[in-house]
Design an enzyme around this catalytic site. Structure first.
Site, PDB file in Angstrom:
ATOM      1  CG  HIS A 113      -8.810   0.506  -3.743  1.00  0.00           C
ATOM      2  ND1 HIS A 113      -8.672   0.773  -5.082  1.00  0.00           N
ATOM      3  CD2 HIS A 113      -7.573   0.639  -3.202  1.00  0.00           C
ATOM      4  CE1 HIS A 113      -7.406   1.060  -5.343  1.00  0.00           C
ATOM      5  NE2 HIS A 113      -6.714   0.994  -4.220  1.00  0.00           N
ATOM      6  CG  ASP A 162     -10.926  -5.386  -3.061  1.00  0.00           C
ATOM      7  OD1 ASP A 162      -9.907  -6.093  -3.091  1.00  0.00           O
ATOM      8  OD2 ASP A 162     -10.907  -4.149  -3.221  1.00  0.00           O
ATOM      9  CD  GLN A 222      -4.443  -3.941   1.900  1.00  0.00           C
ATOM     10  OE1 GLN A 222      -3.573  -4.457   2.617  1.00  0.00           O
ATOM     11  NE2 GLN A 222      -4.149  -3.059   0.959  1.00  0.00           N
ATOM     12  CE  LYS A 282      -2.372  -3.160  -2.716  1.00  0.00           C
ATOM     13  NZ  LYS A 282      -3.727  -2.610  -2.674  1.00  0.00           N
ATOM     14  CB  CYS A 322      -7.353   4.373  -4.146  1.00  0.00           C
ATOM     15  SG  CYS A 322      -5.801   4.614  -4.986  1.00  0.00           S
TER      16      CYS A 322
HETATM   17  C1  LIG Z   1      -4.496  -2.298  -3.552  1.00  0.00           C
HETATM   18  C2  LIG Z   1      -5.960  -2.495  -3.505  1.00  0.00           C
HETATM   19  C3  LIG Z   1      -6.701  -2.630  -4.680  1.00  0.00           C
HETATM   20  C4  LIG Z   1      -6.113  -2.519  -6.057  1.00  0.00           C
HETATM   21  O1  LIG Z   1      -5.054  -3.386  -6.298  1.00  0.00           O
HETATM   22  P1  LIG Z   1      -4.246  -3.286  -7.659  1.00  0.00           P
HETATM   23  O2  LIG Z   1      -3.049  -4.094  -7.417  1.00  0.00           O
HETATM   24  O3  LIG Z   1      -3.924  -1.836  -7.842  1.00  0.00           O
HETATM   25  O4  LIG Z   1      -5.109  -3.798  -8.734  1.00  0.00           O
HETATM   26  C5  LIG Z   1      -8.060  -2.834  -4.553  1.00  0.00           C
HETATM   27  N1  LIG Z   1      -8.651  -2.928  -3.348  1.00  0.00           N
HETATM   28  C6  LIG Z   1      -7.949  -2.811  -2.208  1.00  0.00           C
HETATM   29  C7  LIG Z   1      -8.654  -2.948  -0.901  1.00  0.00           C
HETATM   30  C8  LIG Z   1      -6.584  -2.587  -2.244  1.00  0.00           C
HETATM   31  O5  LIG Z   1      -5.915  -2.476  -1.104  1.00  0.00           O
END
Ligand SMILES: *Cc1c(COP(=O)(O)O)cnc(C)c1O
Length: 412
Positions: free
Chosen positions: A129, A206, A209, A232, A370
């Site tokens: 991302h 990260d 998800q 999320k 993104c």
């Molecule tokens: C949504 C997402 C982000 C960013 O999350 P924010 O809530 O905008 O800070 C980063 N990495 C992944 C894989 C995402 O799905």
């Protein structure tokens, strides 16, 4: 109990009734919300928790000596404790509360990033991302460090051989998405951690998800850093966290300065508060962190494996329906993947498809999500993405497929 018995135990109709927004109609049709990878909807438990703070227990946290300040602080720190338990952290002081995954990664890029020297290498992957790309590009610009890219395979998996080839004594950090927000691919965290640690490099995962779609235990994963974002995970926007293993937080310098992060301030120098507060300058997202705690309580009442199986069944049903159509290209066909389906249809622009789907009440995402380097790797500029949550149903998948067929025949 078998996984199958657990699936039976999830009462999706009852779960849906806890989400007021799911009763909405869009363009005269029942809402079919399949944009969960961008942000999930909120159950009453979360909405009420946020409203209750403001109605009954609101004050600024940590500094007050009055009853409301104590109540708010207790509820806020309770949010941190819930996040720590949810992620499998050993201690709550390993959790820094942030505005989301983006801020958590920026924290590491700025703080850990201060130790980067010219020629040091940071490895990330083509499926990152933008929020796990840009902070490292900025850190590299500041320090002279170099960003190295691990490619993805045609099925949307990490190329682990290439990853191994990128590792060297120059590698300082491997920063990789645990589950891709476009491909759905679940990356092999244990394998990545082993490779990196064998080379003396740290690992950031990260989990934006994966924290939603998998049972995550950071202690088992063995990563140095793990980030996630609450909105999320059925929580409010504006609250997320960084987990840091061992004594990382003690060793790292602060990044933002301000109130709450200090011990003593003098005219010429200052000292820092204990971790994790050293990394939490300014008034935090008080109600949102409390709401995130409520979201964690809410999701934790369900068997995470049963939720996974439910979402997997939705993914399989949707994948079959989409794959049956002419001119479809699925983007991301890894074996091990979460409930995220991306695809392109020849001759039909993703944005047009998404707009037509909205006419049928179906909310999906269209765009680059993104992840522009990933789009380029697959030679597309955008995809349509349907992503599933605990409250979605097989009937909704069927509505989506039917609407997609209509939208497609309208465009082609
Ligand atoms: C949504 C997402 C982000 C960013 O999350 P924010 O809530 O905008 O800070 C980063 N990495 C992944 C894989 C995402 O799905």
């Amino acid at each position: 109990m078998t996984a199958h018995a657990n699936i039976q135990a999830l009462d999706i109709a009852a779960i849906r009734s806890e989400f007021p927004i799911l009763k909405r109609e869009i363009n005269g049709k029942p809402l079919v919300y399949l944009d969960n990878a961008a942000s999930a909807q909120k159950p009453d438990a979360v909405i009420d928790a946020v409203a209750n703070v403001y109605r009954h227990s609101y004050a600024n946290v940590h500094r007050g000596l009055h009853t409301l300040a104590n109540e708010a602080t207790e509820a806020f720190e309770g949010g941190r404790d819930k996040i720590a338990a949810f992620l499998g952290a050993e201690r709550s002081d390993q959790i820094v509360l942030t505005r989301g995954a983006t801020e958590a990664i920026n924290l590491v890029a700025n703080s850990f990033g201060q130790s980067l020297k010219a020629g040091d290498e940071i490895i990330l992957s083509q499926m990152e991302h933008h929020s796990n790309i840009i902070p490292w590009q900025l850190a590299a610009q500041r320090s002279g460090a170099v960003v190295k890219w691990c490619p993805v395979t045609p099925t949307g998996e990490l190329d682990y051989d290439a990853l191994m080839g990128l590792m060297s004594e120059k590698t300082r950090l491997v920063t990789i998405v645990h589950m891709s927000n476009v491909l759905g691919t679940t990356n092999d965290a244990a394998r990545i951690v082993k490779m990196a640690h064998d080379n003396g490099a740290a690992v950031l995962l990260d989990g934006s998800q994966s924290a939603v779609h998998l049972p995550v235990n950071v202690s088992d994963l063995g990563c140095d850093f793990f980030v996630f974002t609450g909105h999320k995970l059925y929580g409010p926007s504006g609250a997320g966290a960084l987990y840091a293993a061992d004594d990382w937080l003690d060793r790292l310098p602060p990044w933002q300065g301000g109130g709450e992060m200090i011990a003593d301030v003098f005219e010429d120098t200052s000292t820092w508060a204990d971790v994790p507060h050293k990394f939490e300058a300014g008034t935090p997202a008080i109600a949102d962190v409390i709401g995130l705690g409520a979201a964690i309580d809410w999701i934790s009442q369900y068997d995470r494996i049963a939720v996974m199986e439910h979402e997997r069944a939705l993914l399989d049903r949707a994948t079959r329906g989409v794959a049956d159509m002419d001119g479809v290209r699925l983007i991301g066909t890894a074996q091990d993947k979460g409930a995220i389906l991306s695809f392109a249809i020849e001759g039909a622009h993703a944005h047009d498809l998404a707009q037509l789907l909205d006419k049928y009440g179906v909310a999906v995402r269209a765009g680059h999500h993104c992840t522009q380097p990933l789009m380029r790797a697959f030679d597309v500029t955008s995809t349509v993405r349907a992503s599933f949550a605990i409250y979605n149903t097989p009937d909704e998948v069927d509505v989506f497929i039917e609407a997609l067929n209509k939208a497609k025949s309208f465009l082609i």
